[in-house]
Design an enzyme around this catalytic site. Structure first.
Site, mmCIF file in Angstrom:
data_model
loop_
_atom_site.group_PDB
_atom_site.id
_atom_site.type_symbol
_atom_site.label_atom_id
_atom_site.label_comp_id
_atom_site.label_asym_id
_atom_site.label_seq_id
_atom_site.Cartn_x
_atom_site.Cartn_y
_atom_site.Cartn_z
ATOM 1 N N LYS A 32 75.929 12.363 -40.591
ATOM 2 C CA LYS A 32 75.420 10.997 -40.598
ATOM 3 C C LYS A 32 74.332 10.851 -41.628
ATOM 4 C CE LYS A 32 72.932 8.045 -37.517
ATOM 5 N NZ LYS A 32 72.172 7.993 -36.325
ATOM 6 N N TYR A 58 80.867 0.454 -37.125
ATOM 7 C CA TYR A 58 80.712 -0.905 -36.595
ATOM 8 C C TYR A 58 81.909 -1.776 -36.974
ATOM 9 C CZ TYR A 58 76.060 0.933 -35.975
ATOM 10 O OH TYR A 58 75.021 1.737 -35.583
ATOM 11 N N ARG A 83 67.642 0.195 -36.775
ATOM 12 C CA ARG A 83 66.318 0.254 -36.136
ATOM 13 C C ARG A 83 65.861 -1.134 -35.695
ATOM 14 N NH1 ARG A 83 63.528 4.940 -39.900
ATOM 15 N NH2 ARG A 83 65.060 6.547 -39.332
ATOM 16 N N CYS A 111 63.905 7.642 -29.229
ATOM 17 C CA CYS A 111 63.174 6.725 -30.118
ATOM 18 C C CYS A 111 63.157 5.274 -29.625
ATOM 19 C CB CYS A 111 63.691 6.812 -31.544
ATOM 20 S SG CYS A 111 65.458 6.532 -31.707
ATOM 21 N N ARG A 131 60.695 10.002 -40.162
ATOM 22 C CA ARG A 131 61.343 11.035 -39.344
ATOM 23 C C ARG A 131 61.632 12.313 -40.140
ATOM 24 N NH1 ARG A 131 62.090 7.671 -35.137
ATOM 25 N NH2 ARG A 131 63.556 5.923 -35.170
ATOM 26 N N GLU A 168 72.559 24.125 -39.968
ATOM 27 C CA GLU A 168 72.449 23.248 -38.788
ATOM 28 C C GLU A 168 73.749 23.278 -37.990
ATOM 29 O OE1 GLU A 168 70.259 21.559 -37.244
ATOM 30 O OE2 GLU A 168 68.587 21.224 -38.608
ATOM 31 N N LYS A 223 72.047 15.258 -39.468
ATOM 32 C CA LYS A 223 71.585 13.872 -39.569
ATOM 33 C C LYS A 223 70.450 13.834 -40.567
ATOM 34 C CE LYS A 223 69.643 10.205 -36.734
ATOM 35 N NZ LYS A 223 69.324 9.822 -35.349
ATOM 36 N N CYS A 230 61.228 10.254 -32.040
ATOM 37 C CA CYS A 230 62.334 10.744 -31.214
ATOM 38 C C CYS A 230 61.903 11.769 -30.168
ATOM 39 C CB CYS A 230 63.438 11.311 -32.105
ATOM 40 S SG CYS A 230 64.127 10.049 -33.208
HETATM 41 C C1 PBG Z 1 68.490 7.353 -32.994
HETATM 42 C C2 PBG Z 1 69.569 6.916 -33.881
HETATM 43 C C3 PBG Z 1 69.503 6.270 -35.123
HETATM 44 C C4 PBG Z 1 70.805 5.967 -35.483
HETATM 45 C C5 PBG Z 1 71.630 6.459 -34.484
HETATM 46 N N1 PBG Z 1 70.848 7.055 -33.519
HETATM 47 C C6 PBG Z 1 68.359 5.819 -35.918
HETATM 48 C C7 PBG Z 1 67.373 6.761 -36.444
HETATM 49 O O1 PBG Z 1 67.535 7.981 -36.432
HETATM 50 O O2 PBG Z 1 66.345 6.255 -36.872
HETATM 51 C C8 PBG Z 1 71.239 5.233 -36.713
HETATM 52 C C9 PBG Z 1 72.544 4.538 -36.613
HETATM 53 C C10 PBG Z 1 72.808 3.534 -37.650
HETATM 54 O O3 PBG Z 1 72.035 3.331 -38.606
HETATM 55 O O4 PBG Z 1 73.863 2.881 -37.528
HETATM 56 N N2 PBG Z 1 67.807 8.492 -33.331
#
Ligand code: PBG
Length: 323
Positions: A247, A312, A204, A121, A216, A232, A194, A129
């Site tokens: 996530k 983070y 983003r 992405c 997405r 999954e 996810k 993606c």
């Molecule tokens: C990429 C990706 C994303 C995140 C991690 N890898 C963004 C998305 O799927 O749009 C999000 C991480 C975060 O929000 O800290 N696909």
């Protein structure tokens, strides 16, 4: 029953509480996400994530030294590119900035565990993606590119590749490509579960990966579903994943617990950008005690069943944990 049974006996004082404590956070639980960008002399704060920065390669060594001092040993690296195309091919280049970052960090800190995000992405000109065919992100075309990206990261020295695109068969495709090239010891941290979450907004901005059109939802999971999360996870285990990720983290504790109960494979939780920014903002306003809320949010992820946590807050938490 009361009055014979009194649960407060185990909460009487700090030492008794410590004895009865079921879950403890350790610095070794924490994984720090790090953003690297092309260019020079860049250390740019992400406006929606105060305290988090994008780094160009020349700025990295000083920051890595700082990370090493906290005791954090595991990093999840995200890269960017100057040249985007419809297929995200620049993600495969062995001179991609994330590959360069892996080499640079490994040279100085060979014992660090380096994980790399494998997704397109930030590399596609449309921000999805994978390549789009007739308005739909094409699953199997995406797998071809993802396999090449994973091999490039392995060649650079990554210990784990972390496919995050929620494509069907992504773990199998990557495992096969890695094994074909002799990278049998490079592991896969699968973003197995996810969700199509609004908590990714600040990320983003940072990763320059907002889809130009649409969302997405045709590949990431519906936040309403939990049984599907088990499917999954099951498929990713069968395809050879070494670690499973859930996530976002905090809003999905039931999913973490479900995976932990159902599979004998470590579960990793990702406390995502939106979770970070909300705590940061409330902390900055004085509405919550940032340190206390951060440590509680991480403890909750661990209690739910997370073996490790991508956050983070990793560097701050590491400092707070040893004080
Ligand atoms: C990429 C990706 C994303 C995140 C991690 N890898 C963004 C998305 O799927 O749009 C999000 C991480 C975060 O929000 O800290 N696909």
């Amino acid at each position: 029953m009361y009055p014979q049974v009194r649960l407060r006996r185990l909460r009487k004082n700090a030492n008794t509480r410590a004895l009865a404590c079921e879950t403890r956070l350790a610095v070794s639980d924490l994984i720090y996400p790090l953003f690297v960008v092309p260019g020079n002399k860049i250390k740019r704060e992400i406006s929606s994530m105060p305290g988090q920065f994008l780094y160009s390669l020349d700025q990295l060594p000083a920051f890595i030294d700082q990370i090493a001092q906290t005791g954090i040993k595991t990093l999840l690296l995200f890269g960017q590119t100057e040249v985007k195309d419809p297929r995200g091919e620049s993600a495969c280049a062995d001179q991609a900035v994330v590959c360069e970052a892996v080499k640079l960090i490994k040279e100085k800190y060979p014992e660090f565990v380096l994980m790399t995000d494998v997704c397109l992405c930030s590399y596609t000109d449309h921000g999805h993606c994978g390549p789009i065919v007739e308005g739909y992100v094409d699953n199997d075309a995406t797998l071809e590119v993802l396999a090449k990206v994973a091999v490039a990261h392995a060649q650079a020295g990554a210990d784990f590749v972390a496919p995050s695109g929620m494509m069907d068969g992504m773990v199998a495709a990557i495992r096969e490509a890695l094994d074909d090239q002799g990278f049998v010891n490079v592991g896969i941290l699968s973003y197995a579960v996810k969700y199509a979450s609004s908590f990714y907004g600040p990320f983003r901005d940072a990763a320059d990966s907002t889809p130009q059109e649409g969302d997405r939802k045709s590949y990431q999971m519906n936040p309403a579903n939990s049984r599907e999360a088990l499917r999954e996870a099951e498929l990713d285990v069968l395809e050879g994943a070494d670690l499973l990720m859930v996530k976002p983290g905090g809003p999905y504790l039931d999913i973490i617990a479900g995976l932990h109960q159902n599979f004998n494979i470590p579960v990793v939780a990702y406390q995502v950008s939106g979770e970070y920014s909300m705590i940061k903002a409330a902390g900055a306003k004085g509405w919550v005690d940032e340190q206390a809320v951060v440590l509680e949010s991480l403890l909750a992820l661990k209690r739910a069943g997370a073996q490790a946590i991508i956050t983070y807050f990793a560097l701050d938490a590491a400092k707070w944990l040893v004080i």
